[in-house]
Structures are given as structure tokens and as C-alpha cells.
Write an enzyme that holds these catalytic residues in place. Structure first.
Site, PDB file in Angstrom:
ATOM      1  N   GLY A   1     -25.721   1.375   3.355  1.00  0.00           N
ATOM      2  CA  GLY A   1     -24.869   2.109   2.417  1.00  0.00           C
ATOM      3  C   GLY A   1     -25.152   1.714   0.978  1.00  0.00           C
ATOM      4  O   GLY A   1     -24.960   0.561   0.594  1.00  0.00           O
ATOM      5  N   VAL A   2     -25.654   2.669   0.215  1.00  0.00           N
ATOM      6  CA  VAL A   2     -25.929   2.375  -1.200  1.00  0.00           C
ATOM      7  C   VAL A   2     -25.100   3.297  -2.082  1.00  0.00           C
ATOM      8  O   VAL A   2     -25.608   4.041  -2.903  1.00  0.00           O
ATOM      9  CB  VAL A   2     -27.449   2.450  -1.544  1.00  0.00           C
ATOM     10  N   GLY A   3     -23.786   3.223  -1.877  1.00  0.00           N
ATOM     11  CA  GLY A   3     -22.844   3.953  -2.722  1.00  0.00           C
ATOM     12  C   GLY A   3     -22.550   3.120  -3.963  1.00  0.00           C
ATOM     13  O   GLY A   3     -23.416   2.412  -4.483  1.00  0.00           O
TER      14      GLY A   3
ATOM     15  N   VAL B   1     -20.861   0.385  -4.460  1.00  0.00           N
ATOM     16  CA  VAL B   1     -21.067  -1.065  -4.333  1.00  0.00           C
ATOM     17  C   VAL B   1     -22.503  -1.381  -3.916  1.00  0.00           C
ATOM     18  O   VAL B   1     -23.168  -2.232  -4.508  1.00  0.00           O
ATOM     19  CB  VAL B   1     -20.099  -1.674  -3.290  1.00  0.00           C
TER      20      VAL B   1
ATOM     21  N   LYS C   1       0.864  -1.185   0.000  1.00  0.00           N
ATOM     22  CA  LYS C   1       0.000   0.000   0.000  1.00  0.00           C
ATOM     23  C   LYS C   1       0.895   1.228   0.000  1.00  0.00           C
ATOM     24  O   LYS C   1       2.040   1.166   0.475  1.00  0.00           O
ATOM     25  CB  LYS C   1      -0.857   0.006   1.275  1.00  0.00           C
TER      26      LYS C   1
END
Ligand code: NAI
Length: 356
Positions: free
Chosen positions: A180-182, A184, A80
Site C-alpha cells: 500500500g503506497v497511499g 502513508v 470515537k
């Protein structure tokens, strides 16, 4: 002038602090483990309060990448990078190109791409200095990769959970509460609705939640009621740390399976779910679709192959659940054990054999 400072961190192969006086770049690149192949992991940009917090983040995230790649049976290691700075204010072409030159010094031992605070366009700039920065090369692909593939993997994971905990992988009529409906979560809502599941959605962005609910015929629930919703499946697709001392006692679901990273606040929360008979799909196993798409970005596989390998999350999760059952251990521990065994076996194979 570019400066490199190597930090010796137990458990990590290589950690370097990168500084460039001319462009103001300050970054840390951490290679956790390359036993299975080159370390892959995104580049995150955040206004960290200090170097210590940036270092803590990059160490944790790079280690998690080793586990995610190994669990997905990819020949990648974990790494990372973090750039210390405000993504709105501190980005410049010179800074991104300087970062690209640092990545290039690793000669392919570390491969990176976009992450929180960086975009495909930023990576395209860094890639002018090195072939080891990857980014989506066509318009559609970005969406295909981030939302769609991760959700596609989670859907297969939920099917595996349903077979294990509910006796059938068919999702028709199964109630799923989605947090959460971002990028993904919305895709997942669409796929679950297409499978006939009874979907309920919650998002802090109320307008977005209402739009998604209307689009896929889902029920709307308040964000603070989603974890205790009456549903067979709770699918966290927003934040990390959602499975903790406060939420676990309130869960009424049989399955927790979603895309969010680091869902367990602490490892012991995996044991707590297991003790309560709630089947937990370890996050890094079920949400690997985005990482698997790196095969496409690196031109190592076509779209069909990437889709098939993402669907393979169903079988890989099955192995985790079998192991959990066999050894009578929580599913998060079973996943860790499988990964550690894969790494150990690969190390054994690469060890030079002693000559008689
Ligand atoms: P996103 O930022 O597009 O969507 C997150 C959504 O969650 C937003 O709509 C936000 O308003 C909502 N949200 C935040 N806090 C909430 C709360 N307390 N209650 C209800 N809703 C809340 O993020 P994306 O890309 O959809 O990712 C979702 C999760 O999946 C993250 O944890 C991410 O790290 C993880 N993930 C994403 C991958 C990807 O390919 N995008 C790959 C693997 C994991």
C-alpha cells in the site's frame, strides 16, 4: 429537534445515540475511557447497514483509541464518533453543524476531527458550533499530518525492530516490502529509500505503485505476492486483518512493522508470529504519529515537539519488546499490558485517599 439516547455498555464510560429530526442526523458518540484525559478520536461517516453495525464499529474504534493514546504517552483518553450515512450523498452544512452541537454537549470530554468519510472542510463546518472539533488550519498541514507524521513514526519503529531482530538499526541494504503506497505508504517509501533500504512496493492501484516505484527507485511487486516477498521487513500500510491464518504461514520476513490499523485478524495471530520468531511491532504503538499530531491541532505543542514525540515511538517500542522478552509473551500482549498498567496507575492516583 435534537434527541439523545444513552446506552449503557459495559467497559465504556458513555455511549450516546444522537438524532436530529430536522437535519436527518443519526450519529453515535462513544467515550471509552477518560482516565488519562479528554477522549479523542475521529468522526467516521459510513452508510452502515444498521444501527448495530455502527455501534459495533464505534465501540471497537473508541477502545482502540484509548490504547493508542496511552501507548503514545499522551494525556488523552479514547473516543470515537460515527455518523450513519453516505458521505457522498447525505452530508449538508445543517447536518454537520447539528453534529457539532452534539459534540459541544460533552463540554470538552470528547474532542474529534476528520476520519474515514469526513474531511477537514466538514470539521471546519462542525467547529462553527463547538471548540471541541479540530481540523488542520493551513494547507500544508493536512499532508504534514496524515502521511508524513505517521510514516515518520513507522520509520522510527522499523529502526527499533531492525536493532532488535537484525542487530543494527541502520536500514542501509535492508529489504522492505511495502503493502500500500497511499498517503502513508508513499511517504514511508521515500524515507526508507533515503535511509538506503531496498524497497519493494505493491498497491492495488497499479499506476500509483508504478509511479512511486519509479520516483524512489523501488522494485514493483504484485499485490498478492507482497506478504511472501523475500524481504527482512514486511510493512503493511493498506488494510487491517492482513496477518491471518492464510498469510502468516507464507511470511518470509523477520519483522512486521507498518502503519495499517488492526493488522492482526485476531489477537492469537500475534502469538503465532511470536512463535515463529517474527518480530511484530504492535500497530497502535508504531502508527501513533497521526494521533500525536493532534497536539499541534489543539495548539498544545509546536511542530518540533510533535516530531520529537513521534520519533519517541522508537523508544516506546523498545519498552514493548523488552517487556515481551522479560515476560516471554507476544509483543501485542506486552503492549496491552503496558497500556493497562498505565491506566491502572492513573486510576490509583486519582482515587481519593481514605481519611483516617
Ligand atoms: P490510503 O487510503 O491513502 O492508502 C491505502 C493504499 O493501500 C491505497 O493506495 C490502496 O490502493 C492500497 N491498497 C488497498 N488494499 C490493498 C491491497 N490488498 N494490496 C495492496 N495495496 C492495497 O490510506 P493511508 O492514509 O495511507 O493509510 C494506510 C493505513 O494506515 C490504513 O490502514 C490506515 O488506517 C492506517 N493509518 C493511517 C494514518 C494516517 O495518518 N493516514 C494514521 C494511522 C494509521
Amino acid at each position: 429537534m435534537q434527541h439523545l439516547e444513552t446506552l449503557h455498555i459495559a467497559g465504556h464510560e458513555e455511549v450516546v445515540v444522537c438524532r436530529d429530526d430536522q437535519t436527518g442526523l443519526q450519529a453515535i458518540i462513544a467515550i471509552h475511557d477518560t482516565t488519562l484525559g479528554p477522549a479523542v478520536g475521529g468522526t467516521r461517516m459510513r452508510p452502515y447497514p444498521d444501527r448495530e453495525s455502527a455501534l459495533a464499529d464505534v465501540l471497537r474504534l473508541s477502545r482502540a483509541m484509548t490504547y493508542k493514546a496511552a501507548a503514545a504517552e499522551l494525556d488523552f483518553g479514547g473516543g470515537k464518533a460515527v455518523i450513519l450515512g453516505d458521505p457522498q450523498r447525505d452530508k449538508s452544512e445543517a447536518l454537520l453543524r447539528s453534529f457539532g452541537r452534539f459534540v459541544d454537549r460533552f463540554g470538552g470530554r470528547f474532542m474529534t476531527g476528520e476520519d474515514v468519510g469526513t474531511t477537514a472542510a466538514d470539521m471546519e463546518i462542525a467547529a462553527r458550533e463547538t471548540p471541541h472539533v479540530v481540523y488542520p488550519r493551513d494547507e500544508l498541514r493536512d499532508k504534514w499530518q496524515t502521511g508524513f507524521l505517521t510514516a515518520y513514526g513507522v520509520l522510527h519503529g522499523i529502526r527499533c525492530c531492525a536493532r532488535t531482530a537484525l542487530g543494527s538499526e541502520r536500514l542501509e541494504g535492508v529489504a522492505v516490502a511495502l503493502q500500500g503506497v497511499g498517503k502513508v505508504g508513499e511517504e514511508l517509501a521515500r524515507m526508507l529509500a533515503a535511509d538506503g533500504a531496498r524497497v519493494a512496493v505493491a498497491d492495488l492501484d497499479e499506476r500509483r505503485a508504478a509511479e512511486v516505484a519509479a520516483r524512489y527507485g523501488a522494485q514493483l511487486i504484485a499485490p498478492d505476492r507482497v506478504s511472501d516477498a523475500e524481504a527482512e521487513v514486511f510493512a503493511p500500510c493498506a488494510l487491517g486483518g492482513v496477518l491471518n491464518d492464510q498469510t502468516i504461514p507464507r511470511l518470509r520476513c523477520r519483522i512486521v512493522a507498518g502503519a495499517a490499523n488492526n493488522q492482526l485478524e485476531h489477537d492469537r495471530h500475534g502469538a503465532e508470529l511470536w512463535r515463529r520468531g517474527i518480530l511484530y511491532a504492535p500497530d497502535y504503538v508504531i502508527n501513533a504519529g497521526g494521533l500525536i499530531s493532534a497536539l499541534y491541532e489543539m495548539a498544545l505543542a509546536d511542530r518540533q515537539t510533535v516530531m520529537a514525540r513521534t520519533a519517541g515511538i522508537e523508544a516506546r517500542l523498545r519498552l514493548v519488546f523488552d517487556r515481551s522478552h522479560r515476560d516471554a509473551i507476544p509483543t501485542n500482549e506486552a503492549a496491552d499490558r503496558l497500556v493497562e498498567e498505565r491506566l491502572r496507575a492513573a486510576r490509583e492516583r486519582s482515587r481519593p485517599t481514605a481519611t483516617p
